[in-house]
Design a protein around this motif. Sequence first.
Motif, PDB file in Angstrom:
ATOM      1  N   THR A  94      51.260  40.287  13.398  1.00 37.58           N
ATOM      2  CA  THR A  94      51.331  41.688  12.766  1.00 37.58           C
ATOM      3  C   THR A  94      51.535  42.703  13.840  1.00 37.58           C
ATOM      4  OG1 THR A  94      49.216  42.230  12.567  1.00 37.58           O
ATOM      5  CG2 THR A  94      49.880  40.668  11.027  1.00 37.58           C
ATOM      6  N   ARG A  95      52.401  43.692  13.378  1.00 39.28           N
ATOM      7  CA  ARG A  95      52.394  45.058  13.997  1.00 39.28           C
ATOM      8  C   ARG A  95      52.235  46.198  13.380  1.00 39.28           C
ATOM      9  NH1 ARG A  95      57.564  42.669  15.224  1.00 39.28           N
ATOM     10  NH2 ARG A  95      56.970  42.660  17.391  1.00 39.28           N
ATOM     11  N   ASN A  96      51.632  46.099  12.191  1.00 37.12           N
ATOM     12  CA  ASN A  96      51.474  47.116  11.164  1.00 37.12           C
ATOM     13  C   ASN A  96      50.208  47.421  10.436  1.00 37.12           C
ATOM     14  OD1 ASN A  96      52.037  49.321   9.224  1.00 37.12           O
ATOM     15  ND2 ASN A  96      54.057  48.704   8.969  1.00 37.12           N
ATOM     16  N   MET A  97      49.404  48.613  10.582  1.00 37.93           N
ATOM     17  CA  MET A  97      48.185  48.793  10.170  1.00 37.93           C
ATOM     18  C   MET A  97      48.256  48.947   8.671  1.00 37.93           C
ATOM     19  SD  MET A  97      45.577  51.916  11.087  1.00 37.93           S
ATOM     20  CE  MET A  97      44.146  51.988  10.634  1.00 37.93           C
ATOM     21  N   ASN A 105      57.332  63.937  21.205  1.00 36.36           N
ATOM     22  CA  ASN A 105      56.388  64.091  20.408  1.00 36.36           C
ATOM     23  C   ASN A 105      55.529  65.327  20.695  1.00 36.36           C
ATOM     24  OD1 ASN A 105      54.178  63.230  21.928  1.00 36.36           O
ATOM     25  ND2 ASN A 105      54.351  60.939  21.080  1.00 36.36           N
ATOM     26  N   ALA A 106      54.570  65.658  19.813  1.00 38.06           N
ATOM     27  CA  ALA A 106      53.634  66.770  19.969  1.00 38.06           C
ATOM     28  C   ALA A 106      52.468  66.590  21.029  1.00 38.06           C
ATOM     29  CB  ALA A 106      53.203  67.541  18.753  1.00 38.06           C
ATOM     30  N   TYR A 107      52.262  65.308  21.131  1.00 40.37           N
ATOM     31  CA  TYR A 107      51.088  64.757  21.982  1.00 40.37           C
ATOM     32  C   TYR A 107      51.199  63.919  23.027  1.00 40.37           C
ATOM     33  CZ  TYR A 107      48.769  67.274  18.272  1.00 40.37           C
ATOM     34  OH  TYR A 107      48.492  68.146  17.357  1.00 40.37           O
ATOM     35  N   PRO A 108      50.711  63.545  24.234  1.00 38.72           N
ATOM     36  CA  PRO A 108      50.909  62.941  25.264  1.00 38.72           C
ATOM     37  C   PRO A 108      50.580  61.404  24.913  1.00 38.72           C
ATOM     38  CG  PRO A 108      49.215  64.151  25.917  1.00 38.72           C
ATOM     39  CD  PRO A 108      49.760  64.466  24.460  1.00 38.72           C
ATOM     40  N   GLU A 109      50.854  60.862  23.978  1.00 33.70           N
ATOM     41  CA  GLU A 109      50.397  59.528  23.568  1.00 33.70           C
ATOM     42  C   GLU A 109      51.361  58.790  22.589  1.00 33.70           C
ATOM     43  OE1 GLU A 109      47.314  57.722  23.894  1.00 33.70           O
ATOM     44  OE2 GLU A 109      46.738  59.377  25.324  1.00 33.70           O
ATOM     45  N   PRO A 110      51.814  57.490  22.694  1.00 30.22           N
ATOM     46  CA  PRO A 110      52.937  56.920  22.253  1.00 30.22           C
ATOM     47  C   PRO A 110      52.654  56.520  20.668  1.00 30.22           C
ATOM     48  CG  PRO A 110      51.501  55.375  23.465  1.00 30.22           C
ATOM     49  CD  PRO A 110      50.795  56.413  23.480  1.00 30.22           C
ATOM     50  N   PHE A 111      51.970  57.217  19.956  1.00 27.79           N
ATOM     51  CA  PHE A 111      51.856  57.075  18.569  1.00 27.79           C
ATOM     52  C   PHE A 111      52.899  56.541  17.743  1.00 27.79           C
ATOM     53  CE2 PHE A 111      51.774  61.700  18.722  1.00 27.79           C
ATOM     54  CZ  PHE A 111      52.450  61.832  17.422  1.00 27.79           C
ATOM     55  N   ASN A 112      53.933  57.450  18.013  1.00 26.83           N
ATOM     56  CA  ASN A 112      55.441  56.919  17.354  1.00 26.83           C
ATOM     57  C   ASN A 112      56.207  55.932  17.685  1.00 26.83           C
ATOM     58  OD1 ASN A 112      55.502  58.572  19.689  1.00 26.83           O
ATOM     59  ND2 ASN A 112      57.593  59.401  19.329  1.00 26.83           N
ATOM     60  N   PHE A 113      55.536  55.005  18.428  1.00 22.03           N
ATOM     61  CA  PHE A 113      56.230  53.621  18.597  1.00 22.03           C
ATOM     62  C   PHE A 113      55.423  52.363  17.968  1.00 22.03           C
ATOM     63  CE2 PHE A 113      57.775  56.385  22.098  1.00 22.03           C
ATOM     64  CZ  PHE A 113      59.089  56.156  22.003  1.00 22.03           C
ATOM     65  N   ILE A 114      54.574  52.956  17.107  1.00 29.53           N
ATOM     66  CA  ILE A 114      53.801  51.773  16.666  1.00 29.53           C
ATOM     67  C   ILE A 114      53.268  52.137  15.153  1.00 29.53           C
ATOM     68  CG2 ILE A 114      51.739  52.700  17.503  1.00 29.53           C
ATOM     69  CD1 ILE A 114      50.596  49.671  17.832  1.00 29.53           C
ATOM     70  N   ARG A 115      53.322  51.155  14.163  1.00 26.69           N
ATOM     71  CA  ARG A 115      52.878  51.810  12.704  1.00 26.69           C
ATOM     72  C   ARG A 115      51.148  51.591  12.607  1.00 26.69           C
ATOM     73  NH1 ARG A 115      55.071  55.136  11.327  1.00 26.69           N
ATOM     74  NH2 ARG A 115      54.633  54.871   9.258  1.00 26.69           N
ATOM     75  N   LYS A 116      50.735  52.721  13.305  1.00 23.87           N
ATOM     76  CA  LYS A 116      49.270  52.604  13.180  1.00 23.87           C
ATOM     77  C   LYS A 116      48.764  54.158  13.034  1.00 23.87           C
ATOM     78  CE  LYS A 116      45.565  52.253  16.735  1.00 23.87           C
ATOM     79  NZ  LYS A 116      44.448  51.512  15.632  1.00 23.87           N
TER      80      LYS A 116
END
Length: 821
Positions: free
Chosen positions: A113-116, A158-169
Amino acid sequence: MLQVEDLGGAWELRADPEGAGATPPEQSRALAGTTVPASVPGCVHVDLLNDGRLVDPFRDDNELAVAWVGRTDWRYDRDVAWTGPPHERVDLVFEGLDTVAAIELGGAALGSTRNMHRGYRYDVSALLDGTARPLTVRFTSAYTEAERVRDLLGPRPNAYPEPFNFIRKMACAFGWDWGPTLVTAGIWRPVRLEGWSTARLATVRPLATYDGTGTLDITVGVERTRECDLRARVLLDGRRIAVLDLPGGVTAAHAEVAVGDVTPWHPRGYGEPARYELTVELLDGDRVLDRWQRHTGFRTVTIDRSADAVGHRFVVHVNGEPVLVKGVNWIPDDVFPSRMTRERYERRLREAAGAGVNLVRVWGGGIYEDRAFYEVCDELGLMVWQDFPFACACYPEEEPLFSEVVAEARENVLRLAAHPSLITWCGNNENLWLRDPCGWPEQPGGQSSWGETYYLRTLPDIVAELDPSRPYQAGSPWSGSWDHAPNDPDHQTFHSWDVWNRRDYTHYRDSAPRFVAEFGWQAPPAWTTLRDAVSDEPLLPDSPGVLHHQKAEDGNGKLARGLAPHFGAPASTEAWHYLTQLNQVRAVRTGVEHWRAHWPHTGGTILWQLNDLWPVTSWAAIDGAGRYKPLYFALRDLYAPRALTVQPRDGGPVVAVLNDHRDPWTGTLVIERRGTGGALLAAAAEPVRVAPRSVAVLPVPAAVARFGDPAAELLVVRLDDARALWFAVEDLDFTYDDPGLTVDVDAVAGGLDVRVHAVALARDVLLQPDRIHPRAVVDRGFVTLLPGESVVFHVRAPLDLAPGLVKAPWVLTDLSSVRRG
């Protein structure tokens, strides 16, 4: 009949040395070979906290000390066996896995899986024979997966220095301007075995609408083990209203049922939120194979987005009636959402309803909430605006993300279809707006795919196919098309952040947007919440722990600049805490009263934000420990069905009579100019009749509005029990004499009644109950008393309180005392 064996409860957790991630952090290597007791549903951070292996990440800067958890691969283990009667099929069902997981049963790989945001089902019939088999769920660090996808597809701004837009979490797990960076993993929603034979109900999609009578558009999907003739029986409050035939081999059936005379579901303040029990039974002859049951309600929702002389409207209509939206934005109520319970959802949502709220927007940087959230909203008449989980970033449209977005959207649109509270789907939070102002097209990856296809084609197509009963919006904010800037105040929805970021809150009055979907002003949490989270000595507004619990860019600087024109610089940390709380109330009041006075031109407001997910200085009305800020109580007045406000206009002040009630508001409007000692200096009275669901604006007579000494006079406006006050000058220029407060305290069952009496004007009297006891609560926030008036603060606590505690410093104070030092 389908049978269930719950696999929640006790599991085992280990750091996974065989995981797919990079070299594990030193802290996780130290756990090699160690078994930690785990609870499912749950997550890694909570399990480690419960076992004493993590420091409290909410305390001081411990968030940084536990960052290694998010960089570690983990595994959950337990033995499972099917102990129920024999069935043709046994499925292993996960309602939610956070996020990158590989599942093994008895050594056999079931899937990954790869989607929360979606569930997973595996046929394990051949692997379970009554003997216990080891079940293992291996979690790869979300960072590992997100960085892999980023390397595969290329960067996206993105607006923050984290890769949150590359994962469905859940995006805000990676931190936000009000939240910590705590990237967890785990089996975050229930897991179970399901045994079934012949067929089961795979999906039930009920769309219940109302147009004088009720209509149920229902689609039933089944999964089969054999071809035979089946039926789906549909019951409403136990009464059969339809039977759908499913001949052998057919896997779906649809019917549109005229239900007839039903009581419609209404939002708060507009009628009762009537609900009906809807049951679907899957039948093989007379044998019930499976049963699905929910409560639903009949209503019809539209949004008037038509053009007018100014731009484009945005007015919500329910059952044909325009509804003034009095909303709050909702973020996940816990940074570890597996800790949420139905009781906690109900408490927080009842608090929203108690503040006069009629709509909750589920913000796009969070999650699709648990079923309990929507059921409570159904019951309370709280409308729900549901964002799809995209926020403040460019999102790649290629694989492996595109198919995941489609799968999660289809699953959740179907999952939530029964809930009458859900009134609109929204494609994203701020992505359409921020792209150009933030210069994303010029940044690395900015010219690549960025999500527009999702918001303008993929998601609206899914909603049109699966849920045509609800309107879809491409984003918030969104002007309706690229013909206008996405955040144009004259066209549909608007986010008002320029004021908080750059200007004084009086500039809320500079425009009347068509609908304000986000706006807000910061304040620190309750004093005890702040002290529990920060051990700094001395505690200062800019001490290290306080600043760590301020995540907004230059947040404390904006707080200081916001105070300066109204109050000047605070004399102490306690004064800073009091004044910033007061300024939050003043700012929000300025915006809501101004915009509400423009109804229906302005279709409503959605405050940023109702709640917090940890102790932090933020825009919330309820802090991260569940304590009320004074803003919470102010919302009760701002969102009251009937209210008065004095508004500055070019020709002088006016009184806006706000009547969001089904009946006319009639009476005598009294407008007085008084001195701070109580002397009546001028007065006028006028009979008024304000039509239902409308606003009347009346000028203040010149003789009353003509202040002799603005530093020592105020306007007092009354209509029935409603009252509004108006001060012509800022607090810095106003004369605050000693109000002559007297305080009487009575010990009563469950707490204290604190009666405060004022001899002269006492502005913004505040009782902070947590300074008496951490678990004490009070029934009101800031109160202004005119000369001779009294108020009773009802303080309640789960233990006896000594009356003398009210005299402790800063328990009870007022603006005059703070201004005079």
